[in-house]
Write a protein that holds these residues in place. Structure first.
Motif, PDB file in Angstrom:
ATOM      1  N   ALA A 178       0.858  -1.186   0.000  1.00 50.51           N
ATOM      2  CA  ALA A 178       0.000   0.000   0.000  1.00 50.51           C
ATOM      3  C   ALA A 178       0.893   1.234   0.000  1.00 50.51           C
ATOM      4  CB  ALA A 178      -0.916   0.008   1.219  1.00 50.51           C
ATOM      5  N   ALA A 179       0.344   2.365  -0.410  1.00 48.15           N
ATOM      6  CA  ALA A 179       1.110   3.614  -0.463  1.00 48.15           C
ATOM      7  C   ALA A 179       1.651   3.966   0.917  1.00 48.15           C
ATOM      8  CB  ALA A 179       0.235   4.747  -0.984  1.00 48.15           C
ATOM      9  N   TRP A 180       2.873   4.449   0.948  1.00 49.33           N
ATOM     10  CA  TRP A 180       3.545   4.753   2.221  1.00 49.33           C
ATOM     11  C   TRP A 180       3.882   6.240   2.366  1.00 49.33           C
ATOM     12  CZ3 TRP A 180       5.598   1.911  -1.813  1.00 49.33           C
ATOM     13  CH2 TRP A 180       6.614   2.527  -2.548  1.00 49.33           C
ATOM     14  N   GLY A 181       3.449   7.067   1.435  1.00 49.68           N
ATOM     15  CA  GLY A 181       3.825   8.474   1.451  1.00 49.68           C
ATOM     16  C   GLY A 181       3.204   9.267   2.593  1.00 49.68           C
ATOM     17  N   GLU A 182       3.605  10.531   2.670  1.00 50.48           N
ATOM     18  CA  GLU A 182       3.126  11.426   3.718  1.00 50.48           C
ATOM     19  C   GLU A 182       1.710  11.897   3.399  1.00 50.48           C
ATOM     20  OE1 GLU A 182       4.398  15.700   5.807  1.00 50.48           O
ATOM     21  OE2 GLU A 182       5.766  14.670   4.428  1.00 50.48           O
ATOM     22  N   ALA A 217      -6.533  14.413  -6.813  1.00 49.62           N
ATOM     23  CA  ALA A 217      -5.861  14.968  -5.643  1.00 49.62           C
ATOM     24  C   ALA A 217      -4.915  13.914  -5.085  1.00 49.62           C
ATOM     25  CB  ALA A 217      -6.876  15.378  -4.580  1.00 49.62           C
ATOM     26  N   THR A 218      -3.803  14.376  -4.527  1.00 48.31           N
ATOM     27  CA  THR A 218      -2.838  13.485  -3.906  1.00 48.31           C
ATOM     28  C   THR A 218      -3.184  13.325  -2.435  1.00 48.31           C
ATOM     29  OG1 THR A 218      -1.110  14.242  -5.432  1.00 48.31           O
ATOM     30  CG2 THR A 218      -0.394  13.100  -3.440  1.00 48.31           C
ATOM     31  N   LEU A 219      -3.479  12.098  -2.027  1.00 45.92           N
ATOM     32  CA  LEU A 219      -3.834  11.815  -0.636  1.00 45.92           C
ATOM     33  C   LEU A 219      -2.594  11.523   0.203  1.00 45.92           C
ATOM     34  CD1 LEU A 219      -6.932   9.515  -1.240  1.00 45.92           C
ATOM     35  CD2 LEU A 219      -6.880  11.990  -0.889  1.00 45.92           C
ATOM     36  N   LYS A 220      -1.602  10.853  -0.399  1.00 46.38           N
ATOM     37  CA  LYS A 220      -0.305  10.604   0.225  1.00 46.38           C
ATOM     38  C   LYS A 220       0.764  10.904  -0.818  1.00 46.38           C
ATOM     39  CE  LYS A 220      -1.763   6.801   3.290  1.00 46.38           C
ATOM     40  NZ  LYS A 220      -1.459   5.392   3.676  1.00 46.38           N
ATOM     41  N   GLU A 221       1.785  11.628  -0.406  1.00 40.98           N
ATOM     42  CA  GLU A 221       2.852  11.968  -1.352  1.00 40.98           C
ATOM     43  C   GLU A 221       4.079  11.102  -1.073  1.00 40.98           C
ATOM     44  OE1 GLU A 221       5.374  15.808  -3.050  1.00 40.98           O
ATOM     45  OE2 GLU A 221       3.765  16.094  -1.590  1.00 40.98           O
ATOM     46  N   GLY A 222       4.424  10.270  -2.044  1.00 40.52           N
ATOM     47  CA  GLY A 222       5.532   9.355  -1.892  1.00 40.52           C
ATOM     48  C   GLY A 222       6.874  10.007  -2.141  1.00 40.52           C
ATOM     49  N   ASP A 223       7.932   9.247  -1.849  1.00 40.83           N
ATOM     50  CA  ASP A 223       9.291   9.761  -1.986  1.00 40.83           C
ATOM     51  C   ASP A 223      10.060   9.089  -3.113  1.00 40.83           C
ATOM     52  OD1 ASP A 223       9.490   7.238  -0.916  1.00 40.83           O
ATOM     53  OD2 ASP A 223      10.617   7.826   0.866  1.00 40.83           O
ATOM     54  N   GLY A 279       5.046   5.587  -4.231  1.00 41.35           N
ATOM     55  CA  GLY A 279       4.732   5.683  -2.813  1.00 41.35           C
ATOM     56  C   GLY A 279       3.517   6.545  -2.543  1.00 41.35           C
ATOM     57  N   SER A 280       3.007   7.199  -3.597  1.00 45.52           N
ATOM     58  CA  SER A 280       1.861   8.102  -3.447  1.00 45.52           C
ATOM     59  C   SER A 280       0.537   7.360  -3.557  1.00 45.52           C
ATOM     60  CB  SER A 280       1.894   9.195  -4.518  1.00 45.52           C
ATOM     61  OG  SER A 280       2.997  10.041  -4.363  1.00 45.52           O
ATOM     62  N   ILE A 311      -5.863   5.154  -6.123  1.00 44.69           N
ATOM     63  CA  ILE A 311      -4.736   4.417  -6.692  1.00 44.69           C
ATOM     64  C   ILE A 311      -3.504   4.588  -5.810  1.00 44.69           C
ATOM     65  CG2 ILE A 311      -3.287   4.096  -8.731  1.00 44.69           C
ATOM     66  CD1 ILE A 311      -5.496   5.520 -10.365  1.00 44.69           C
ATOM     67  N   ASP A 312      -2.935   3.469  -5.390  1.00 49.22           N
ATOM     68  CA  ASP A 312      -1.667   3.463  -4.653  1.00 49.22           C
ATOM     69  C   ASP A 312      -0.557   3.082  -5.638  1.00 49.22           C
ATOM     70  OD1 ASP A 312      -3.503   3.669  -2.617  1.00 49.22           O
ATOM     71  OD2 ASP A 312      -2.455   2.295  -1.279  1.00 49.22           O
ATOM     72  N   ILE A 313       0.447   3.938  -5.798  1.00 47.04           N
ATOM     73  CA  ILE A 313       1.530   3.701  -6.751  1.00 47.04           C
ATOM     74  C   ILE A 313       2.678   3.010  -6.008  1.00 47.04           C
ATOM     75  CG2 ILE A 313       3.073   4.749  -8.444  1.00 47.04           C
ATOM     76  CD1 ILE A 313       1.139   7.164  -8.491  1.00 47.04           C
ATOM     77  N   LEU A 314       2.882   1.732  -6.299  1.00 52.93           N
ATOM     78  CA  LEU A 314       3.836   0.916  -5.541  1.00 52.93           C
ATOM     79  C   LEU A 314       5.226   0.874  -6.169  1.00 52.93           C
ATOM     80  CD1 LEU A 314       1.524  -2.133  -4.715  1.00 52.93           C
ATOM     81  CD2 LEU A 314       1.808   0.015  -3.438  1.00 52.93           C
ATOM     82  N   ALA A 315       5.302   0.976  -7.478  1.00 52.79           N
ATOM     83  CA  ALA A 315       6.600   0.877  -8.152  1.00 52.79           C
ATOM     84  C   ALA A 315       6.457   1.383  -9.573  1.00 52.79           C
ATOM     85  CB  ALA A 315       7.103  -0.571  -8.165  1.00 52.79           C
ATOM     86  N   ALA A 316       7.582   1.784 -10.162  1.00 54.65           N
ATOM     87  CA  ALA A 316       7.595   2.226 -11.557  1.00 54.65           C
ATOM     88  C   ALA A 316       8.886   1.741 -12.207  1.00 54.65           C
ATOM     89  CB  ALA A 316       7.497   3.745 -11.654  1.00 54.65           C
TER      90      ALA A 316
END
Length: 320
Positions: A178-182, A217-223, A279-280, A311-316
């Motif tokens: 699952a997404a881990w961003g802030e 909208a971005t709910l969690k912003e990944g790194d 991560g977002s 949508i949770d972005i796990l990898a690219a």
């Protein structure tokens, strides 16, 4: 690069990124969910060692592309796997996403056939289970483990003979599912999202008219890396119809979904992840024009409906 398809073990081939059982936004695949039995048997899933793999000498460190030396032709009569370097930490469990790398060699000649997953050729994570190739080669290994596997000769789809092969496989890490961003501040007018312990979303739609314009909208912003056109991305997603308020499709409970940004999905799904970071978590509202088209509303094909995707972005994986 040519690396044997493992048709006997999986619907995917190791010559491409292994993503057996992936769902799609329009075609969920409930059979991709690892069963309780598969979870219990992962430690027992690893095939046995044998003379072929035990005769292979490896030169190089785990996590780096290495060489395999053996007397060719190497006789391989059955699938074999042996651990040559043990990792540390918690053992992987069925359903985990793992990052891994491999190099393949011809058992007949000893020549290198190709590799992926190392720094110069990244690969998407794969969900592991007792029923797919990685589970059968790695079992319940720990991150940092390296195995050598040997495959007997076989035939390809055309009936042509494929020589036996030797693989070096490195289990690099376990990737969040699952997404881990802030977490970010909610956006007024957008649907709200609550998350279960495992990250599965639950969407609440606001009152008022159904939107007619695309919005996200971005709910969690990944790194992680920024997603660009042509990248292959791995995501978790849930789709909700604004017209009915019902979930019509999701990867949760099945397997994460991979697609190439710019093709293979509706335009709004691409627009939702484009420019976001790994991560977002994003939420996107797709009117029919960027979803399944205008027309008389039809639940069977989602024509005419406005859709909401979380949508949770796990990898690219960058375009090659």
């Amino acid at each position: 690069m040519r690396i044997r398809p493992l048709a006997a073990l999986s619907v995917a081939a190791l010559s491409a990124v292994l993503l057996a059982g992936c769902a799609s936004p329009a075609e969920p695949d409930a059979e991709a969910t690892p069963s309780a039995t598969a979870a219990a048997d992962l430690c027992d899933a690893q095939v046995e060692s044998g003379e072929a793999v035990e005769s292979v000498t490896i030169d190089g460190a785990v996590g780096e592309k290495s060489t395999a030396t053996f007397t060719a032709p190497l006789e391989v009569t059955e699938l074999q796997s042996t651990v040559i370097a043990e990792g540390s930490g918690d053992p992987v469990a069925a359903g985990d996403l793992i990052s891994y790398a491999l190099t393949a060699f011809s058992a007949d000649t000893g020549e290198e056939l190709g590799s992926f997953g190392y720094a110069d050729s990244p690969a998407l994570p794969q969900q592991i289970s007792a029923e797919n190739p990685l589970g059968q080669l790695l079992g319940c290994a720990t991150p940092g483990t390296r195995v050598v596997a040997a495959f007997p000769p076989t035939t390809d789809e055309s009936g042509a003979e494929v020589a036996g092969e030797v693989y070096i496989i490195d289990l690099l890490d376990v990737v969040p599912t699952a997404a881990w961003g802030e977490e970010q501040e909610p956006v007024d007018g957008m649907p709200t999202v609550e998350l279960a312990d495992d990250g599965q979303p639950s969407v609440t739609l606001p009152e008022g008219d159904i939107p007619t314009e695309f919005a996200k909208a971005t709910l969690k912003e990944g790194d992680g890396d920024v997603v660009e056109t042509g990248d292959t991305v791995l995501v978790q997603y849930q789709g909700v119809s604004w017209n009915t308020g019902e979930v019509f499709d999701e990867s949760w409970g099945a397997a994460p979904f991979s697609f190439t940004v710019g093709s293979g999905v509706v335009q709004g799904f691409t627009d939702a992840v484009l420019g976001e970071t790994v991560g977002s978590q994003v939420i996107a509202v797709l009117p029919p024009a960027v979803a399944y088209g205008e027309g008389e509303i039809n639940d069977a094909d989602l024509v005419g409906q406005t859709l909401v995707f979380v949508i949770d972005i796990l990898a690219a994986q960058p375009a090659q």
